[in-house]
Enzyme design. Structure first.
Site, PDB file in Angstrom:
ATOM      1  N   ASP A 109       0.856  -1.178   0.000  1.00 51.68           N
ATOM      2  CA  ASP A 109       0.000   0.000   0.000  1.00 51.68           C
ATOM      3  C   ASP A 109       0.900   1.238   0.000  1.00 51.68           C
ATOM      4  O   ASP A 109       2.127   1.138   0.092  1.00 51.68           O
ATOM      5  CB  ASP A 109      -0.935  -0.030   1.218  1.00 51.68           C
ATOM      6  CG  ASP A 109      -2.233   0.730   0.970  1.00 51.68           C
ATOM      7  OD1 ASP A 109      -2.244   1.668   0.156  1.00 51.68           O
ATOM      8  OD2 ASP A 109      -3.247   0.391   1.613  1.00 51.68           O
ATOM      9  N   GLU A 124     -10.710   6.332   4.714  1.00 50.91           N
ATOM     10  CA  GLU A 124      -9.700   5.729   5.579  1.00 50.91           C
ATOM     11  C   GLU A 124      -9.815   6.229   7.032  1.00 50.91           C
ATOM     12  O   GLU A 124     -10.907   6.334   7.573  1.00 50.91           O
ATOM     13  CB  GLU A 124      -8.312   5.918   4.962  1.00 50.91           C
ATOM     14  CG  GLU A 124      -8.234   5.266   3.576  1.00 50.91           C
ATOM     15  CD  GLU A 124      -6.824   5.136   3.035  1.00 50.91           C
ATOM     16  OE1 GLU A 124      -5.903   4.789   3.780  1.00 50.91           O
ATOM     17  OE2 GLU A 124      -6.660   5.364   1.811  1.00 50.91           O
TER      18      GLU A 124
END
Length: 626
Positions: free
Chosen positions: A306, A512
């Site tokens: 990521d 997020e």
């Protein structure tokens, strides 16, 4: 003709480098892929191999950097665009300029360009914005999701991009998690079924072709990326990037089934999760990445980190970058989303190989996997963007598909008080109706996070689409007066003799960690609007949210309640069902709690006592809305 000349010129430029002289087996499409990979890898220096393992954000590169370092991939992070409101051609020109940089490198290895197309091509102005995954989970329709994948692939290709960081196949077990809307369901079987989007994005694997090998069906398809491996949706208290505490059996039965199916469907890449499993950072988990994913599940594509994922192996972030690279690459990560400082990453990894801390075999495994995907997708034969698909961005066909998805995603939670007739569907020919609430006339709010920018935004100028208010205005009879007031008081409502009211409220956009919530309340003044309106006139409340939100004790006040999730750009889908042109069919993809004190609470748990159970959803028949 101009495109043909452009391609020829690019080939000529690429052919001037010394390594391009004469016959090169890796450039010969008639050769078996394994032979092409072997030939190319024998020619590559260590720096070129490590370059292929490097992915950089477009904000941190030039065509010269791509050429000089043989960089393997470029990405656009959330909101990383050529310039605001860039058109498809602008994106394509940018991607081709980077690709020409790569083609002019010593070996001419093309880049893959990645982007977060997680509910349509959501970074791009005027793209179709589909419902977020939680809404698609409510449809229980894998074929619809597959068609959305195919439409998304066309819109991504319209901008010259060939790789998407989707689908998210997290199994969200706690709605306090800020990424819960990226999860199709709390139920692993629904998440597993929705991996059908992979064959939409990448193409259907032909009959007789080996399963479990990366696949791309043509220039109208894009590489997919199953994420975030693994257990991202199971963290303690739903805290983003936190620790998932569960035994191996639980991990395999709850969080892994989507990956089994994704691999069978030929997913080309898998992204590692920021989260930990029983205290071990996933980016450093050799057992799950190498031993299980690569060796046991026989995944043949490449594993990608990521955004700055290896930096987060240490606490504080970046405290020991050398150690982070050693652990991440050693665990089995093949491509690192660096994403900004390529020289530090390349120099450090080079040193780790030269001092035998990381074996050359680990580098070769990574590069072989990356090259296999590039050869399988025909990238060496067709490295530059195909202008064929320019008109696909935001096409009417795709907007119609998004509208269908919205209709099927809506979940009807209440329809009239017990002794009363159902409130829905609504009459189109009512003399005067009220539309109220913060989310009724706000395209940004109804699209949610990951829309144009990472966190999403507010207002109706973010991109192209139809608000729910706009859709209601189109749906009702010409003689019906529609009054919009975002936050009316009870006196206003009582004084206007409305036939009924539609209240649209919910969460503000987030993505997020910014979406992590301990109270799961809707944005102010949502609850006040419900009280003011619903105490004064018959009302239907439409909740725009990425997850269940606190609805008690409001439900008793409400005549009809609809969970609309984050429907995206096509608000007409909401009006289609409210007014009875189509019936309600959606089923809850997640348990709707009474109080946050009950969380986490998932179907099958002991002491399961929800406000609305997983799988609940009332239905209505289409009536034409009169």
């Amino acid at each position: 003709m101009g495109m043909i000349l452009f391609l020829c010129c690019c080939s000529a430029i690429a052919g001037t480098a010394p390594a391009h002289q004469g016959y090169s087996k890796y450039k010969d499409p008639s050769q078996p892929i394994n032979a092409r990979i072997r030939d190319l890898m024998q020619r590559m220096t260590l720096q070129e191999k490590i370059g292929q393992m490097t992915q950089l954000d477009r904000s941190a590169i030039t065509p010269e950097i791509l050429r000089d370092y043989s960089i393997g991939s470029v990405l656009s992070g959330g909101g990383s665009v050529p310039f605001p409101n860039a058109k498809a051609q602008d994106w394509m020109d940018m991607v081709n300029s980077y690709q020409n940089g790569s083609l002019s490198s010593r070996l001419g290895i093309p880049i893959v360009y990645g982007i977060d197309a997680v509910h349509g091509h959501n970074n791009v102005y005027q793209a179709t914005i589909f419902p977020h995954n939680v809404g698609l989970g409510a449809t229980r329709d894998p074929d619809l999701v597959k068609r959305i994948g195919a439409a998304t692939a066309l819109e991504v290709r319209a901008t010259g991009i060939n790789y998407v960081f989707a689908p998210c196949i997290a199994v969200c077990r706690d709605p306090r998690w800020g990424r819960c809307y990226e999860s199709y369901s709390e139920d692993p079987s629904i998440v597993k079924a929705m991996t059908s989007i992979i064959s939409g994005l990448q193409g259907e694997i032909p009959t007789g072709r080996r399963k479990g090998v990366p696949y791309l069906g043509g220039n109208d398809k894009v590489l997919a990326c199953a994420k975030h491996y693994v257990g991202d949706g199971g963290t303690t208290r739903g805290i983003n990037e936190n620790n998932t505490v569960i035994d191996l059996d639980g991990l395999l039965s709850i969080h892994m089934p989507g990956y089994y199916k994704a691999i069978i469907e030929g997913v080309s890449t898998i992204m590692v999760s920021y989260s930990s499993w029983n205290g071990v950072k996933m980016h450093a988990n050799r057992f799950l990445i190498t031993d299980f994913l690569k060796n046991t599940l026989k995944f043949k594509g490449f594993v990608i980190s990521d955004w700055a994922g290896i930096d987060k192996i240490t606490t504080p972030v970046g405290a020991n970058y050398t150690y982070s690279i050693q652990m991440g690459i050693g665990a089995g990560i093949d491509m690192v989303m660096v994403p900004l400082n390529h020289t530090v990453f390349i120099d450090t990894l080079t040193q780790l190989v030269n001092t035998n801390v990381i074996p050359m075999s680990r580098i070769d495994d990574a590069v072989e996997r990356i090259l296999r995907v590039k050869f399988l997708m025909g990238l060496f034969e067709n490295p530059l963007a195909d202008q064929t698909y320019l008109s696909q961005l935001g096409s009417q066909e795709h907007r119609d598909l998004a509208r269908e998805a919205v209709r099927k995603s809506l979940v009807l939670l209440k329809n009239g008080h017990n002794a009363d007739p159902p409130m829905l569907p609504l009459a189109k020919n009512a003399p005067k109706i009220l539309v109220a609430g913060t989310h009724a006339n706000n395209l940004g709010y109804q699209c949610g996070g990951w829309t144009i920018t990472w966190q999403g935004g507010s207002g109706n100028n973010l991109t192209s689409g139809t608000t729910i208010l706009g859709a209601i205005n189109k749906a009702v009879d010409l003689d019906t007066e529609v009054v919009f007031s975002e936050n009316p008081d009870a006196d206003f409502v009582q004084s206007h003799n409305f036939s009924y009211a539609i209240v649209v409220v919910g969460e503000l956009p987030y993505a997020e960690t910014a979406g992590d919530s301990t109270n799961l309340t809707m944005a102010e003044p949502g609850e006040d609007v419900i009280y003011s309106v619903c105490s004064s006139v018959k009302c239907v409340v439409v909740v725009i949210s990425g997850r269940p939100v606190r609805m008690e004790p409001l439900v008793a006040q409400i005549d009809a309640l609809v969970a609309a999730w984050l429907p995206g750009s096509q608000g007409e889908g909401v009006a289609d069902v409210l007014f009875g042109d189509y019936g309600f069919t959606g089923k809850l993809p997640r348990t709707w709690f009474k109080t946050v004190d009950q969380l986490p609470m998932n179907v099958g748990d002991p002491h399961y006592d929800p406000l609305f159970s997983f799988g609940f959803g009332l239905t209505t028949e289409p009536t034409g809305g009169q």
